[in-house]
Design a protein around this motif. Sequence first.
Motif, PDB file in Angstrom:
ATOM      1  N   PHE A  81      -7.783   7.079 -15.574  1.00 43.44           N
ATOM      2  CA  PHE A  81      -6.401   6.901 -16.089  1.00 43.44           C
ATOM      3  C   PHE A  81      -6.123   5.256 -16.457  1.00 43.44           C
ATOM      4  O   PHE A  81      -6.805   4.652 -16.165  1.00 43.44           O
ATOM      5  CB  PHE A  81      -5.153   7.380 -15.167  1.00 43.44           C
ATOM      6  CG  PHE A  81      -5.234   8.632 -14.483  1.00 43.44           C
ATOM      7  CD1 PHE A  81      -5.474   9.766 -14.948  1.00 43.44           C
ATOM      8  CD2 PHE A  81      -5.859   8.417 -13.084  1.00 43.44           C
ATOM      9  CE1 PHE A  81      -5.883  10.950 -14.272  1.00 43.44           C
ATOM     10  CE2 PHE A  81      -5.846   9.392 -12.274  1.00 43.44           C
ATOM     11  CZ  PHE A  81      -5.896  10.727 -12.854  1.00 43.44           C
ATOM     12  N   GLY A  82      -5.094   5.217 -17.568  1.00 40.00           N
ATOM     13  CA  GLY A  82      -4.532   3.915 -17.517  1.00 40.00           C
ATOM     14  C   GLY A  82      -3.696   3.533 -16.170  1.00 40.00           C
ATOM     15  O   GLY A  82      -3.517   4.213 -15.118  1.00 40.00           O
ATOM     16  N   THR A  83      -2.824   2.443 -16.111  1.00 40.48           N
ATOM     17  CA  THR A  83      -2.329   1.881 -15.030  1.00 40.48           C
ATOM     18  C   THR A  83      -1.108   2.904 -14.567  1.00 40.48           C
ATOM     19  O   THR A  83      -0.630   3.659 -15.389  1.00 40.48           O
ATOM     20  CB  THR A  83      -1.539   0.431 -15.218  1.00 40.48           C
ATOM     21  OG1 THR A  83      -0.926   0.096 -14.315  1.00 40.48           O
ATOM     22  CG2 THR A  83      -0.643   0.508 -16.550  1.00 40.48           C
ATOM     23  N   PHE A  84      -0.904   2.866 -13.258  1.00 43.00           N
ATOM     24  CA  PHE A  84       0.247   3.590 -12.625  1.00 43.00           C
ATOM     25  C   PHE A  84       1.616   2.618 -12.625  1.00 43.00           C
ATOM     26  O   PHE A  84       2.719   3.307 -12.501  1.00 43.00           O
ATOM     27  CB  PHE A  84      -0.097   3.912 -11.364  1.00 43.00           C
ATOM     28  CG  PHE A  84      -1.033   5.101 -10.947  1.00 43.00           C
ATOM     29  CD1 PHE A  84      -0.659   6.364 -11.082  1.00 43.00           C
ATOM     30  CD2 PHE A  84      -2.300   4.979 -10.808  1.00 43.00           C
ATOM     31  CE1 PHE A  84      -1.671   7.352 -10.926  1.00 43.00           C
ATOM     32  CE2 PHE A  84      -3.353   5.924 -10.652  1.00 43.00           C
ATOM     33  CZ  PHE A  84      -2.793   7.119 -10.865  1.00 43.00           C
ATOM     34  N   LEU A  85       1.537   1.626 -12.842  1.00 42.77           N
ATOM     35  CA  LEU A  85       2.304   0.489 -12.578  1.00 42.77           C
ATOM     36  C   LEU A  85       3.399   0.451 -13.747  1.00 42.77           C
ATOM     37  O   LEU A  85       2.986   0.413 -15.176  1.00 42.77           O
ATOM     38  CB  LEU A  85       1.950  -0.759 -12.209  1.00 42.77           C
ATOM     39  CG  LEU A  85       0.941  -0.835 -10.900  1.00 42.77           C
ATOM     40  CD1 LEU A  85       0.862  -2.329 -10.644  1.00 42.77           C
ATOM     41  CD2 LEU A  85       2.225  -0.330 -10.012  1.00 42.77           C
ATOM     42  N   ALA A 108       0.806  -1.148   0.127  1.00 45.95           N
ATOM     43  CA  ALA A 108       0.124  -0.030  -0.178  1.00 45.95           C
ATOM     44  C   ALA A 108       0.744   1.300   0.174  1.00 45.95           C
ATOM     45  O   ALA A 108       0.522   2.223  -0.753  1.00 45.95           O
ATOM     46  CB  ALA A 108      -0.900  -0.021   1.026  1.00 45.95           C
ATOM     47  N   GLU A 109       1.861   1.200   0.814  1.00 45.84           N
ATOM     48  CA  GLU A 109       2.727   2.427   0.998  1.00 45.84           C
ATOM     49  C   GLU A 109       3.322   2.823  -0.262  1.00 45.84           C
ATOM     50  O   GLU A 109       3.601   3.618  -0.834  1.00 45.84           O
ATOM     51  CB  GLU A 109       3.760   2.569   1.998  1.00 45.84           C
ATOM     52  CG  GLU A 109       3.177   2.406   3.463  1.00 45.84           C
ATOM     53  CD  GLU A 109       3.905   1.781   4.657  1.00 45.84           C
ATOM     54  OE1 GLU A 109       5.012   1.563   4.449  1.00 45.84           O
ATOM     55  OE2 GLU A 109       3.555   2.491   5.827  1.00 45.84           O
ATOM     56  N   GLU A 110       3.965   1.690  -0.948  1.00 40.07           N
ATOM     57  CA  GLU A 110       4.734   1.494  -2.274  1.00 40.07           C
ATOM     58  C   GLU A 110       3.815   2.138  -3.374  1.00 40.07           C
ATOM     59  O   GLU A 110       4.095   3.036  -4.238  1.00 40.07           O
ATOM     60  CB  GLU A 110       5.262   0.258  -2.705  1.00 40.07           C
ATOM     61  CG  GLU A 110       5.820   0.240  -3.991  1.00 40.07           C
ATOM     62  CD  GLU A 110       6.220  -1.262  -4.411  1.00 40.07           C
ATOM     63  OE1 GLU A 110       6.487  -1.453  -5.510  1.00 40.07           O
ATOM     64  OE2 GLU A 110       5.601  -2.280  -3.720  1.00 40.07           O
ATOM     65  N   VAL A 111       2.507   1.587  -3.407  1.00 43.43           N
ATOM     66  CA  VAL A 111       1.635   2.135  -4.559  1.00 43.43           C
ATOM     67  C   VAL A 111       1.223   3.614  -4.234  1.00 43.43           C
ATOM     68  O   VAL A 111       1.089   4.357  -5.281  1.00 43.43           O
ATOM     69  CB  VAL A 111       0.737   1.266  -4.500  1.00 43.43           C
ATOM     70  CG1 VAL A 111      -0.454   1.729  -5.701  1.00 43.43           C
ATOM     71  CG2 VAL A 111       0.847  -0.307  -5.192  1.00 43.43           C
ATOM     72  N   ALA A 128       3.281  10.004  -9.732  1.00 44.77           N
ATOM     73  CA  ALA A 128       2.886  10.269 -11.124  1.00 44.77           C
ATOM     74  C   ALA A 128       2.178  11.501 -11.438  1.00 44.77           C
ATOM     75  O   ALA A 128       2.138  11.992 -12.378  1.00 44.77           O
ATOM     76  CB  ALA A 128       1.907   8.924 -11.350  1.00 44.77           C
ATOM     77  N   ARG A 129       1.759  12.204 -10.158  1.00 38.66           N
ATOM     78  CA  ARG A 129       1.127  13.491 -10.510  1.00 38.66           C
ATOM     79  C   ARG A 129      -0.116  13.885 -11.389  1.00 38.66           C
ATOM     80  O   ARG A 129      -0.030  14.738 -11.878  1.00 38.66           O
ATOM     81  CB  ARG A 129       2.176  14.522 -10.609  1.00 38.66           C
ATOM     82  CG  ARG A 129       3.296  14.683  -9.556  1.00 38.66           C
ATOM     83  CD  ARG A 129       4.370  15.693  -9.584  1.00 38.66           C
ATOM     84  NE  ARG A 129       5.216  15.722  -8.634  1.00 38.66           N
ATOM     85  CZ  ARG A 129       6.280  16.480  -8.642  1.00 38.66           C
ATOM     86  NH1 ARG A 129       6.625  17.482  -9.647  1.00 38.66           N
ATOM     87  NH2 ARG A 129       7.216  16.400  -7.517  1.00 38.66           N
ATOM     88  N   ARG A 130      -0.918  12.712 -11.222  1.00 39.63           N
ATOM     89  CA  ARG A 130      -1.844  12.885 -12.264  1.00 39.63           C
ATOM     90  C   ARG A 130      -3.183  13.289 -11.510  1.00 39.63           C
ATOM     91  O   ARG A 130      -4.039  13.915 -11.977  1.00 39.63           O
ATOM     92  CB  ARG A 130      -2.551  11.401 -12.628  1.00 39.63           C
ATOM     93  CG  ARG A 130      -1.347  10.597 -13.551  1.00 39.63           C
ATOM     94  CD  ARG A 130      -1.724   9.449 -14.016  1.00 39.63           C
ATOM     95  NE  ARG A 130      -0.710   8.444 -14.805  1.00 39.63           N
ATOM     96  CZ  ARG A 130      -0.743   7.154 -14.790  1.00 39.63           C
ATOM     97  NH1 ARG A 130      -1.962   6.554 -14.648  1.00 39.63           N
ATOM     98  NH2 ARG A 130       0.064   6.652 -15.513  1.00 39.63           N
TER      99      ARG A 130
END
Length: 163
Positions: free
Chosen positions: A159-163, A107-110, A117-119
Amino acid sequence: MENQKKAYIAGGCFWGMEDLFRTQPGILDTEVGYLGGENENPTYRNHPGHAEGIELTYDPEKTSFKKILDYFFRIHNPSTINQQGNDIGSSYRSAIFIQNEEEKNIAEEVIKIVNDARRWDGKVVTQIEPFTKFWPAEPEHQDYLKRIPNGYTCHFERFGTFL
């Protein structure tokens, strides 16, 4: 199936979250309910401190907790405190209910990935809370948007993926 896991999240009105998650790869079942509150046997009319949340049963061979959180951060606004769309109050907070240290670390990592990403207009305010108990919501709230396709929701893929 023996190899199942559960994840517990909250991101505003539970109807919209359930509707979007039910179609995601690896999600086996969804149930809406109440998490992290003050009373036993909460109801829609009496759930002080509880978030409207969702229990996700998933196949860890087809998805992961990290992928679930990636999607979670794409379908609700995690930068608003106690609000999603027209819904205001702590019931509509953004929260991840962790069951162990591994989930906390993920959770902290994501959250860091999403912030970097600043989306979103602001920083993530999603709370990481310990999972205690999931209380299923009343039957009329389960599969609500499946039964009432034009019912209220403020959730959609942004949005699309953050990963």
